[in-house]
Design an enzyme around this catalytic site. Sequence first.
Site, mmCIF file in Angstrom:
data_model
loop_
_atom_site.group_PDB
_atom_site.id
_atom_site.type_symbol
_atom_site.label_atom_id
_atom_site.label_comp_id
_atom_site.label_asym_id
_atom_site.label_seq_id
_atom_site.Cartn_x
_atom_site.Cartn_y
_atom_site.Cartn_z
ATOM 1 N N CYS A 66 0.857 -1.190 0.000
ATOM 2 C CA CYS A 66 0.000 0.000 0.000
ATOM 3 C C CYS A 66 0.892 1.238 0.000
ATOM 4 C CB CYS A 66 -0.994 -0.007 1.166
ATOM 5 S SG CYS A 66 -0.252 0.027 2.804
ATOM 6 N N ASN A 109 2.223 1.499 4.402
ATOM 7 C CA ASN A 109 2.512 0.227 5.106
ATOM 8 C C ASN A 109 2.199 0.299 6.610
ATOM 9 O OD1 ASN A 109 5.340 -2.010 5.667
ATOM 10 N ND2 ASN A 109 3.263 -2.545 5.195
ATOM 11 N N CYS A 154 -1.518 0.816 7.378
ATOM 12 C CA CYS A 154 -2.971 0.571 7.469
ATOM 13 C C CYS A 154 -3.373 -0.662 6.655
ATOM 14 C CB CYS A 154 -3.760 1.786 6.989
ATOM 15 S SG CYS A 154 -3.430 3.298 7.927
ATOM 16 N N ARG A 155 -3.474 -0.514 5.341
ATOM 17 C CA ARG A 155 -4.076 -1.581 4.523
ATOM 18 C C ARG A 155 -3.197 -2.809 4.357
ATOM 19 N NH1 ARG A 155 -5.152 2.305 -0.392
ATOM 20 N NH2 ARG A 155 -3.230 3.136 0.534
ATOM 21 N N SER A 156 -1.919 -2.616 3.937
ATOM 22 C CA SER A 156 -1.112 -3.825 3.671
ATOM 23 C C SER A 156 -0.767 -4.613 4.937
ATOM 24 C CB SER A 156 0.123 -3.511 2.818
ATOM 25 O OG SER A 156 0.985 -2.589 3.430
ATOM 26 N N ASP A 178 -8.086 4.109 0.816
ATOM 27 C CA ASP A 178 -7.114 4.515 1.835
ATOM 28 C C ASP A 178 -7.869 5.051 3.053
ATOM 29 O OD1 ASP A 178 -5.172 5.688 3.353
ATOM 30 O OD2 ASP A 178 -4.137 6.627 1.660
#
Length: 159
Positions: free
Chosen positions: A9, A12, A14-16, A129
């Site tokens: 993401c 690195n 939050c999402r990934s 995001d």
Amino acid sequence: MTTGLLFVCLGNICRSPLAEGVFLHQAAERGVLDCFDVDSCGIGGWHAGSPPDTRAAAVAKRHKVRLPSIARQVDPATDFDRFDLLLAMDTSNQDALLELGAPAERVCLMRSYDPTLTSADDNDLDVPDPYYGGPKGFDLVYEMLERACAGLLDELTET
Ligand code: 4NP
């Protein structure tokens, strides 16, 4: 032989890291953890060395999912060889990977593995995001990643 998966993401945090944690959790539940070499990274390095965002950690904790990630920036010199699939969280992460020289055949959008999506959804496969939004955004991201990880595991463990 393991399959290398790199979740990518922007920051690195939050999402990934959530994608990585959910994937590891589901792989362990299915008894196939040993089949995979899993990591996550960010296109940017602003948060390198940091644990996941507290809101990502909170949603993971509610689901009893561990997030092992410590943020790092993508490293084109090693990551593009080591990992079989570079799973981008959104199209801008995907474009950035390609600009950095990632082999196109290894780069894909994470949500393209969600088996509940139809071709009508093809124009928007981004995991949004959540960094500048509230905690609800993290619940939405979590649910998207649960479905996409399950689909990814189905595909990679198909006999
Ligand atoms: P992520 O979210 O890409 O899901 O980790 C973000 C984290 C940090 C920033 C942007 C997005 N940032 O601009 O610092």
